[in-house]
Design a protein around this motif. Sequence first.
Motif, PDB file in Angstrom:
ATOM      1  N   SER A 126      50.388 -93.329  31.453  1.00 26.19           N
ATOM      2  CA  SER A 126      50.275 -91.760  32.012  1.00 26.19           C
ATOM      3  C   SER A 126      50.753 -90.782  30.794  1.00 26.19           C
ATOM      4  N   ASN A 170      44.687 -91.265  28.176  1.00 24.73           N
ATOM      5  CA  ASN A 170      45.328 -91.550  29.357  1.00 24.73           C
ATOM      6  C   ASN A 170      43.986 -91.930  30.154  1.00 24.73           C
ATOM      7  N   LYS A 172      42.917 -92.223  32.953  1.00 22.81           N
ATOM      8  CA  LYS A 172      42.654 -91.352  34.283  1.00 22.81           C
ATOM      9  C   LYS A 172      41.374 -90.596  33.772  1.00 22.81           C
ATOM     10  N   SER A 189      36.408 -93.541  27.560  1.00 27.26           N
ATOM     11  CA  SER A 189      37.670 -93.610  28.065  1.00 27.26           C
ATOM     12  C   SER A 189      38.508 -94.593  27.103  1.00 27.26           C
TER      13      SER A 189
END
Length: 283
Positions: A126, A170, A172, A189
């Motif tokens: 994160s 990250n 996300k 990603s």
Amino acid sequence: MQKLLEFLIGKRHWILFFLLEIVSCMLLYHNHAYQRNLMFSSSSTIIGHILSVSGSAKSYMGLREENNALFEQNGQLELQVMELQQEIDLLKAHALSYDSLFTDSVALPYHYITAEIVNNRIAGLSNYITINKGSRHGVQPDMGVVSTRGIVGVVSTVSEHFSVVIPLLNPKLRISSRLQRGSFYGSLSWDGRDTRYAYLEELPRHAVFEEGDTVVTSGYSAVFPPGVMIGTVAEFDEKRDYTFYSLKVKLSTDFTTLKVVRVIRNDYQQERIEVEKEAQKND
């Protein structure tokens, strides 16, 4: 006071010695021209070295301001290049049209806000980056962030003077990307492993590419303009269903050395988001 007097009395011989040395040097300086010139020359050399070091230090301290100025100038030049490229694409698209000779110049809705990184956390999953610009400077959530080398991330949280950026490192965050050669695009990603690489998924099986090909933003989102550098193709694998490719992309941005970034402000971003939300409601 008593201890000071005792110290001076105990060191009186050394104190007298230094006083006599000073008086001797003064007499020698005033009464002998050769020694006076020699001392003057030596002192000038020493002072010159001191001033040289001082000047170098001041010059070094000024490099930060000069680098920031050059960074902003480069950002403006990049926007001009993007604007010229868009005009060229329009002229190519209307090359056979007489009206294309009178096409108005296209002004891009993008602007840069230069910011310095005050915290860069990339050691976990994160990850986040904190920059020293906030709402007071025009920064808003969902704005794209880039460096001189390529994509950095997207603004997540904003206060008056600071903003938190979700970097590409990250899981996300997903970026709509495409191969610069051709129109094949997919979703990029990070898999949480090597900070040097990310993966471009959902690339069609009929896509044509080679290792070393450039990967850029697709422009299909309101966050990043099209054609922003992301990285180059390092390796590729076929998915199990043999329908899509998964490309391993070597990122152009070195997140371990980031110090200054640019936040991209899109004048039409909010309008586009609202229109797309309204369209989704009507589906």
